[in-house]
Design a protein around this motif. Structure first.
Motif, short mmCIF file in Angstrom:
data_model
loop_
_atom_site.label_atom_id
_atom_site.label_comp_id
_atom_site.label_asym_id
_atom_site.label_seq_id
_atom_site.Cartn_x
_atom_site.Cartn_y
_atom_site.Cartn_z
N PHE A 1 40.71 25.16 -22.55
CA PHE A 1 41.92 26.11 -21.85
C PHE A 1 42.29 26.86 -22.98
O PHE A 1 42.63 28.10 -22.57
N LYS A 2 42.44 26.49 -24.19
CA LYS A 2 42.89 27.53 -25.20
C LYS A 2 42.26 28.75 -25.17
O LYS A 2 42.44 29.77 -25.53
N VAL A 3 40.67 28.68 -25.27
CA VAL A 3 40.00 29.85 -25.41
C VAL A 3 40.20 30.70 -24.22
O VAL A 3 40.17 31.89 -24.07
N ILE A 4 40.23 30.00 -22.83
CA ILE A 4 40.42 30.85 -21.80
C ILE A 4 41.88 31.74 -21.86
O ILE A 4 42.09 32.79 -21.47
N ALA A 5 42.90 30.82 -22.12
CA ALA A 5 44.03 31.39 -22.19
C ALA A 5 44.36 32.37 -23.18
O ALA A 5 44.96 33.50 -23.05
N LEU A 6 43.96 32.16 -24.49
CA LEU A 6 43.74 32.96 -25.59
C LEU A 6 43.08 34.65 -25.02
O LEU A 6 43.55 35.53 -25.21
N GLY A 7 41.93 34.28 -24.44
CA GLY A 7 41.42 35.56 -23.94
C GLY A 7 42.04 36.25 -23.05
O GLY A 7 42.20 37.54 -22.76
N ALA A 8 42.79 35.61 -21.89
CA ALA A 8 43.54 36.10 -20.87
C ALA A 8 44.85 36.86 -21.75
O ALA A 8 45.14 37.90 -21.27
N VAL A 9 45.58 36.12 -22.69
CA VAL A 9 46.34 36.90 -23.08
C VAL A 9 46.42 38.15 -24.12
O VAL A 9 46.71 38.97 -23.83
N MET A 10 45.06 37.87 -24.84
CA MET A 10 44.68 39.24 -25.48
C MET A 10 43.97 40.48 -24.71
O MET A 10 44.57 41.56 -25.04
N THR A 11 43.56 40.00 -23.84
CA THR A 11 43.24 41.20 -22.80
C THR A 11 44.52 41.82 -21.99
O THR A 11 44.50 42.87 -21.93
N ALA A 12 45.66 40.96 -21.76
CA ALA A 12 46.53 41.18 -21.08
C ALA A 12 47.31 42.25 -21.95
O ALA A 12 48.22 43.38 -21.72
N ILE A 13 47.36 42.04 -23.28
CA ILE A 13 48.07 42.71 -24.42
C ILE A 13 47.34 43.93 -24.71
O ILE A 13 47.83 45.18 -24.94
N LEU A 14 46.11 43.78 -25.12
CA LEU A 14 45.29 44.87 -25.69
C LEU A 14 44.81 45.81 -24.71
O LEU A 14 44.45 47.03 -25.08
N TRP A 15 44.45 45.52 -23.55
CA TRP A 15 43.94 46.42 -22.78
C TRP A 15 44.63 47.40 -22.44
O TRP A 15 44.17 48.73 -22.34
N PRO A 16 46.10 47.33 -22.25
CA PRO A 16 46.67 48.61 -21.80
C PRO A 16 46.90 49.47 -23.17
O PRO A 16 47.18 50.73 -22.97
N GLU A 17 46.40 48.90 -24.30
CA GLU A 17 46.55 49.53 -25.68
C GLU A 17 45.12 50.27 -25.92
O GLU A 17 45.12 50.64 -27.16
N ARG A 18 44.26 50.11 -25.11
CA ARG A 18 42.66 50.54 -25.64
C ARG A 18 42.54 51.96 -26.08
O ARG A 18 41.95 52.11 -26.93
N HIS A 19 43.25 52.75 -25.46
CA HIS A 19 43.33 54.15 -25.83
C HIS A 19 43.89 54.38 -27.25
O HIS A 19 43.52 55.26 -28.07
N ARG A 20 45.02 53.68 -27.45
CA ARG A 20 45.76 53.86 -28.83
C ARG A 20 45.04 53.30 -29.62
O ARG A 20 44.79 54.03 -30.86
#
Length: 359
Positions: free
Chosen positions: A152-171
């Motif tokens: 669960f932690k691996v999946i949740a951490l992956g989801a959290v990081m994706t949700a935060i970092l994906w909008p910042e990918r160009h930056r």
């Protein structure tokens, strides 16, 4: 540890003594996820609060060191002095943040249970090297819970990081063109944001894991009926021994009462059941009960009184009332003063050779 012993016969909730003994042994409900959450929360606080001071505290001395490197002596004492100066720089810059992290780690333990000092966990146990016990730990509830928690932690951490970092990918791609001196400041805010989200996610995991660990610990402390009986014997005493002691106390009290009957002034009796022996001398505030009893003990009191010429007065309601309200070696209650005074007066009149009013 939860599966080390067969608990099929342990159906009773643990007593407070059982829980206290477990704590004294160092066996407490503890979730490692709580400790992890406190440490990561402390690290987030340190980064958001002290990142600037840490960077400045390390950057300026190192810059001066490089600028004045030609002054450094390359011999043994010179290198030792350099190492000491760098040590002081690091302690000054990282001392407070590391102290806060240490306090966070301690708080993670103290919030779960009170402090305990025990060497029980250091003692060698066969179950720690037993293949059977090891297999139970690997395939038991605790292992399954740890696997599910980790997944669960691996999946949740992956989801959290994706949700935060994906909008910042160009930056993030533009960071490749940043000056290294500006890169730290540009990434600090994003890092704190990411760690804050991780802390929020881990809070859910930590709370759920604590309740699971507490339940496992509580189930481990449950007792069988036999264990409860043994604990009762240890804490309250063996019922057979207590009964024997009670019999001995009653025998001593009976012997002491019978020895006091000859000193009584009068015995008030219900001829078939109750006898109460009272002692009174001039100057006393009230008569004192020196002996009392029912049935066989009452008969024995009357026999001893008869042998020693102690007056025996029959008064059924007074005998019952005195037996119920007065204890051995205590004064009679105030509400019986009048009735007893009449009897004492009558008895003392008999002793003086005068006949009094019979009651």
């Amino acid at each position: 540890m939860a599966d080390e012993n067969d608990t099929s016969d342990k159906t009773e909730d643990p007593t407070q003594k059982r829980l206290d003994d477990a704590h004294d042994r160092g066996d407490v409900a503890k979730s490692q996820e709580i400790n992890t959450w406190f440490v990561i929360s402390g690290a987030t606080l340190v980064m958001s609060t002290f990142s600037g001071s840490i960077g400045t505290g390390i950057l300026m001395p190192l810059r001066n060191l490089i600028a004045n490197s030609w002054m450094i002596h390359a011999d043994g004492p010179g290198l030792l002095a350099l190492a000491q100066s760098l040590e002081y720089v690091l302690i000054g810059a990282l001392g407070v943040p590391l102290l806060l992290l240490s306090l966070a780690a301690i708080a993670g333990n103290m919030i779960q249970h009170r402090l305990v000092w025990s060497g029980e966990s250091l003692k060698p146990k066969f179950s720690k090297v037993s293949p059977a016990a090891g297999a139970k730990r690997i395939f038991g509830k605790q292992a399954a819970a740890n696997f599910a928690k980790g997944l669960f932690k691996v999946i949740a951490l992956g989801a959290v990081m994706t949700a935060i970092l994906w909008p910042e990918r160009h930056r993030l791609e533009s960071f490749m063109h940043f000056d290294p001196a500006m890169l730290l400041g540009a990434t600090t805010g994003l890092t704190v944001h990411l760690m804050g989200a991780v802390v929020a996610m881990l809070a859910v995991v930590a709370i759920a894991d604590y309740f699971f660990q507490y339940r496992q610990w509580y189930e481990r402390q449950k007792m069988s009926l036999q264990e409860m009986k043994e604990e009762f014997k240890q804490s309250e005493g063996d019922p057979h021994v207590k009964g024997r002691l009670r019999q001995l106390r009653q025998a001593r009290m009976k012997k002491r009462m019978m020895a006091a009957v000859p000193k009584a002034s009068v015995v008030i009796t219900n001829p078939t059941h109750y006898s109460v022996a009272l002692s009174y001398e001039r100057g006393m505030s009230a008569p004192i009960c020196v002996a009392k009893g029912v049935d066989s003990i009452a008969l024995k009191i009357r026999e001893i009184a008869g042998k020693h010429d102690i007056p025996i007065v029959e008064n059924v309601p007074l005998a019952r009332a005195l037996y119920a309200t007065v204890e051995i070696d205590n004064e009679i209650p105030v509400e019986h003063y009048h009735a007893v005074a009449e009897i004492i007066g009558y008895v003392m009149g008999l002793k003086r050779g005068f006949s009094g009013r019979r009651v």
